[in-house]
Design an enzyme around this catalytic site. Sequence first.
Site, short mmCIF file in Angstrom:
data_model
loop_
_atom_site.label_atom_id
_atom_site.label_comp_id
_atom_site.label_asym_id
_atom_site.label_seq_id
_atom_site.Cartn_x
_atom_site.Cartn_y
_atom_site.Cartn_z
N ASP A 257 0.83 -1.20 0.00
CA ASP A 257 0.00 0.00 0.00
C ASP A 257 0.86 1.25 0.00
OD1 ASP A 257 0.91 -0.13 2.61
OD2 ASP A 257 -1.07 -0.02 3.54
N SER A 258 2.18 1.09 0.04
CA SER A 258 3.10 2.20 -0.19
C SER A 258 2.91 2.81 -1.57
CB SER A 258 4.55 1.74 -0.02
OG SER A 258 4.81 0.57 -0.77
N GLU B 209 -1.06 -5.56 8.61
CA GLU B 209 -0.27 -5.03 9.71
C GLU B 209 -0.94 -5.35 11.03
OE1 GLU B 209 0.49 -0.88 9.32
OE2 GLU B 209 1.35 -1.04 7.31
N LYS C 271 -1.16 -9.42 2.80
CA LYS C 271 -0.38 -9.00 3.97
C LYS C 271 -1.20 -8.01 4.78
CE LYS C 271 3.17 -6.01 3.76
NZ LYS C 271 2.78 -4.97 4.76
N GLU D 36 9.72 -4.39 10.37
CA GLU D 36 10.15 -3.11 9.81
C GLU D 36 10.61 -2.14 10.90
OE1 GLU D 36 8.62 0.63 7.01
OE2 GLU D 36 7.38 -1.16 7.21
#
Length: 276
Positions: free
Chosen positions: A51-52, A122, A120, A189
């Site tokens: 989503d970056s 978070e 993915k 991260e």
Amino acid sequence: MSTERPPVVKRKTVRDIGLSKGATPLVCLTAYTAPVAQILDDEVDLLLVGDSLGMVIYGFDSTLPVTLRMMVDHGAAVVRATRRACIVVDLPFGSYQIGPEQAFQAAHAILAETSAGAVKLEGGAEMAPTVRFLVERGVPVMGHVGLMPQHARVLGGFRAQGREAAEAERIAADARAIADAGAFSVVIEGVAEPLARRITADIAIPTIGIGASAACDGQILVTDDLVGLFQDFTPRFVKRYATIGEAIGSAAARYAEDVRNRSFPGPEHVFRPKAG
């Protein structure tokens, strides 16, 4: 005339990724578009449609405005352009936090419309029930702990995590919870190096580091950072392997000069009437 057939290329699966624990480190990069994905495909084990893309492609100042539709469209483009890499697509902010059922609907949309290998998400211990719910229903899940861009406002910005003992223990517990819930791998991260090393040793699934540790089972970077497409800022954890941004700027400057002095297009770039 040759009758040889081109070799069959088998796409890497989440099982292949999961079995790589402690083996040769996994090579992972981001991809958001078909041309870039095609270029990277032969060199990587895994491509993440992150989503970056909200910041890299759309110019947002965070990942929060990214929609499920964006992730589906970019994910499908990357899958179509590749044949070797395992493709993982991010669940965007707001598409899975309400509960497991909402997460399943979003994951189903991504997998059904893109043919990607996994999604993915978070989150740590609080997301473990959602991860378990998805995995039990056939959705492969990659986790993401430590510095989580979707949580940046809560975390106080994009700052390194796990430098203090209590915070490190929480992140380690988050990684264990995600692994125990059935995720096939987890991104770590922006954490203190000893913590990333410790988590990698403690959990049974592969860890993918970004701003973490060389001891992780794999590494991932945003491709645009890797090749120097952005010239104004380079994160501490990024090593630039090219300066594409400078090359594009130089090419544009030379093009502009040729256009303004009318040396482009030249005779070789235009079409002539047919003879006779």
